[in-house]
Design a protein around this motif. Structure first.
Motif: not given
Length: 306
Positions: A41-45, A53-54, A58-59, A69-79
């Motif tokens: 999902t983060q690749h699509q974003i 940042n905005k 997430i639901f 399963y996309g949450l693992f990477g998204l949470i880390t990328t936000k960091m």
């Protein structure tokens, strides 16, 4: 209300469809919301104008991998992007433990606050621009739909006010905020001059074998976003009947309850998408789309494909 589909495939990605992810944005809001977060999902974003940042909340509809399963990477990328904005994640029980097995979610590590809210059938919450109610579905694991109700808007009947002797002034602002005003001994009550515009009602459903289960919320619904994984013929010939909806079933239910707009998603990799659309249209003559990745829709008085 705006909707951008980040992933529309069922189970696994294809060359043209990623797995489930949907951006929802509300007018005059200062952020955006993500419904489901399948792998990549983060690749699509990254291919959109949306910034992590905005991202406010997430639901997650259920804990199958193609939805979370996309949450693992998204949470880390936000960091890694040094984003300090807090993040809330609404999901069925078990998600926090799943994430913790892979990601250190302490504030000291992430640099931002992350909060997990466990949902269940009947769970409700109010937000600035909308409210949600969680509705249970029928699937092989705990799965939910989110019933979204936009906040009602109120406009002033300025013609009536002027007819009743109140010229444009700061009193108009008070009336719009629901306050009674008195001018030259005349009482102006807001209920007489406010015109209510009811907020739109939308359901975003996770995997679900029986769309009829949503019956209480379907009548004249403004928009239903629901899976249509199979055509009826393919489903009937499956050796194992998975708990998913067919295009025929979805079309029949949308027609029965006068759903105003319908978007089908979660399409089996065996289809291009037109097969699902053709079957739905045999049973439902309303405004209907089969979503593709990066399709964007705007819901105002009616649904517009952008």
């Amino acid at each position: 209300m705006k909707f951008l589909f980040l992933g529309t495939s069922a189970g696994r990605p294809t060359k043209t469809r990623n797995v489930s992810g949907l951006v929802v944005e509300f007018e005059n809001d200062n952020g955006w919301y993500l419904f489901d977060c399948g792998e990549a999902t983060q690749h699509q974003i990254l291919k959109t104008t949306y910034s992590l940042n905005k991202l406010k909340s997430i639901f997650i509809t259920h804990l199958h991998g193609d939805h979370c399963y996309g949450l693992f990477g998204l949470i880390t990328t936000k960091m890694m992007e040094k984003s300090s904005s807090p993040l809330k994640i609404y999901a069925p029980r078990g998600l926090k433990e799943m994430i913790e097995s892979c990601v250190d979610i302490r504030f000291e590590h992430l640099g931002y606050e992350i909060e997990f809210i466990e949902i269940f059938g009947g769970f409700e919450e109010e937000f600035d621009k909308f409210s949600i109610k969680v509705l249970p579905l029928i699937h092989s694991i705990e799965s939910y739909a989110y019933f979204i109700k936009q906040k009602d808007k109120f406009n002033l009947n300025k013609e009536l006010l002027q007819k009743d002797g109140l010229a444009p002034s700061n009193y108009y602002k008070d009336l719009k905020e629901g306050k009674e005003v008195i001018v030259n001994g005349v009482i102006y009550k807001p209920e007489k001059y406010l015109i209510k515009k009811e907020g739109k009602k939308v359901i975003i459903a996770g995997d679900n074998a029986e769309p009829d289960i949503l019956v209480k919320y379907l009548n004249n619904l403004d928009l239903l976003i629901h899976e249509a994984t199979y055509t009826q013929e393919v489903f009937d010939n499956l050796e194992i009947k998975y708990l998913h909806t067919t295009a025929k079933n979805l079309g029949e239910v949308a027609k029965r309850y006068n759903v105003k707009n319908l978007i089908a998603t979660h399409i089996s990799p065996r289809y291009e998408g037109y097969e699902i659309l053709e079957e739905i249209k045999k049973f439902y003559n309303g405004n209907v789309f089969v979503a593709n990745d990066f399709d964007m829709f705007l819901l105002k008085d009616y649904l517009i494909y952008l």
